[in-house]
Design an enzyme around this catalytic site. Structure first.
Site, PDB file in Angstrom:
ATOM      1  N   ASP A 232      39.659  29.682  29.683  1.00 32.05           N
ATOM      2  CA  ASP A 232      39.327  30.050  31.062  1.00 32.05           C
ATOM      3  C   ASP A 232      37.804  30.154  31.229  1.00 32.05           C
ATOM      4  OD1 ASP A 232      39.557  30.902  33.675  1.00 32.05           O
ATOM      5  OD2 ASP A 232      40.196  32.923  33.179  1.00 32.05           O
ATOM      6  N   GLU A 266      33.180  32.062  39.669  1.00 26.97           N
ATOM      7  CA  GLU A 266      34.580  32.023  40.130  1.00 26.97           C
ATOM      8  C   GLU A 266      35.285  33.343  39.900  1.00 26.97           C
ATOM      9  OE1 GLU A 266      39.004  31.430  39.450  1.00 26.97           O
ATOM     10  OE2 GLU A 266      37.430  32.121  38.090  1.00 26.97           O
ATOM     11  N   ASP A 294      41.594  24.452  36.081  1.00 24.77           N
ATOM     12  CA  ASP A 294      41.325  25.817  35.639  1.00 24.77           C
ATOM     13  C   ASP A 294      42.384  26.194  34.612  1.00 24.77           C
ATOM     14  OD1 ASP A 294      40.675  28.434  35.265  1.00 24.77           O
ATOM     15  OD2 ASP A 294      40.526  28.949  37.385  1.00 24.77           O
ATOM     16  N   HIS A 371      40.076  36.415  29.632  1.00 22.58           N
ATOM     17  CA  HIS A 371      39.302  37.566  30.103  1.00 22.58           C
ATOM     18  C   HIS A 371      39.093  38.606  29.013  1.00 22.58           C
ATOM     19  CE1 HIS A 371      41.155  36.328  34.182  1.00 22.58           C
ATOM     20  NE2 HIS A 371      40.030  35.662  33.949  1.00 22.58           N
TER      21      HIS A 371
END
Length: 379
Positions: A232, A266, A294, A371
């Site tokens: 990501d 983003e 993505d 993340h």
């Protein structure tokens, strides 16, 4: 892509902006658009405005709310949407109240129905068939490795800027081998990291544009400063880069101009793509299609390609399914929906351009490591 994760308290990457700078400063206002039903949770998490003005909600229209935040609060907002509201994004960020209102108006008007061209058609199957065996996994992995080698690509960090410059240099090497092609940084007024573009002019219809891209930035919502972002979205940028490499190295002639994009910011509200898409709309650029990548590299689903069906154009999405069935029938294809603006494709849709988003898995089988410092190439 911003997807569900259970996060600890945020402690963001080091910032390189000057708090005294009114344009890039930490106190710069940001106008966030989200669902009206999300606004109470945002106010509960962030508290009242720091200027004594009371509620953060500035306006409510078409079941959308506009809230006033400060630049450093965006990471906490992203964390909230992931860990509590279980949203893949779920908000967009704007530098002015007028821009936020325009975003709501564009969404309500459904400008996509006006601007969308005729459905695309299958063309040059022999050329495409020749290119598929030339796709080089080592090239894709090399781009992912290069981008994920930066400790973070957070949009306000020095590493985020360096990563953009690294990608510009990679794309500049491709541009040097193609007459008329150019790779550039595209700065943004409200934050440090620039977006990156590679433009390859078309031969027959150069004023018509196809956009292919992925987002450049990364984020760690678990409180650390390490955010390699291999999946990501270094993977999406690498996918786009391999397309560009094949066009250049095989001297593929293009009818339309193709612009490859690595979007900044983003993860904090689709900011880079929103600014670029609105600029294209304001200038009347004829964008005939947008392909957005993505997260493309995690094998967590029985389906190799999952086409997202909301905030995308049905004709473009159906066309991708046709392409997959024609050229790579051995790869299973399915569909799913985010339910909100989960990545940069939504910026183009809201600006009135037809977009499509092929994803790596269904929304309940995507990469669970994103993340975090665990979003590495090894997984």
């Amino acid at each position: 892509m911003v997807i569900v994760a259970a996060a600890a308290s945020a402690c963001g990457p080091s910032l390189i902006v000057d708090p005294g700078d009114s344009e890039l400063g930490l106190e710069a206002p940001v106008f966030v658009v989200t669902g009206r039903d999300m606004a109470p949770a945002v106010e509960e998490r962030l508290g009242p405005r720091d200027d004594g003005g009371g509620s953060r909600v500035l306006d409510v229209e078409n079941e959308r709310a506009i809230l006033l935040l400060r630049e450093p609060e965006l990471q906490a907002l992203s964390q909230l949407f992931h860990q509590k509201l279980h949203r893949c994004g779920g908000f967009t960020s704007h530098s002015s109240l007028a821009s936020a209102r325009a975003a709501i108006a564009d969404e309500a008007e459904g400008a996509i129905a006006v601007r969308a061209p005729a459905p695309p058609e299958l063309a040059e199957p022999e050329v495409v068939g020749q290119l598929i065996p030339l796709v080089d996994p080592a090239q894709i992995l090399g781009t992912i490795s290069g981008l994920s080698s930066f400790p973070t690509r957070f949009y306000q960090s020095s590493d985020g800027v360096a990563a953009a410059e690294w990608l510009r240099d990679q794309w500049a090497q491709l541009a040097a081998a193609r007459p008329g092609a150019v790779a550039e940084l595209r700065p943004h007024a409200g934050w440090a990291q620039p977006s990156v573009t590679l433009t390859i002019p078309g031969d027959e219809l150069p004023d018509e544009v196809v956009v292919v891209g992925g987002h450049l930035d990364s984020i760690n919502i678990f409180g650390g400063e390490i955010a390699p972002g291999a999946d990501d979205d270094a993977s999406g940028v690498a996918t786009a880069t391999e397309i560009a490499r094949l066009i250049v190295t095989q001297n593929i002639r293009l009818r339309r101009t193709v612009i490859f994009m690595g979007y900044a910011a983003e993860e904090v509200g689709l900011r880079g793509s929103d600014e670029i898409a609105r600029d294209f709309a304001d200038r009347g650029v004829q964008v005939t299609g947008v392909l957005h990548f993505d997260m493309t590299n995690f094998d967590g689903s029985p389906f190799d390609i999952v086409l997202i069906t909301d905030n995308t154009d049905p004709a473009q999405t159906d066309f991708l399914a046709t392409l997959a069935g024609t050229y790579i029938p051995e790869f299973p294809v399915s569909t799913d929906a985010c339910g909100y603006a989960c990545s940069d494709h939504a910026s183009w849709t809201r600006a009135g351009f037809p977009s499509a988003l092929p994803f790596e898995a269904t929304l309940d089988t995507y990469n669970p490591n994103i993340h975090s410092e665990g979003d590495t190439l090894e997984v």
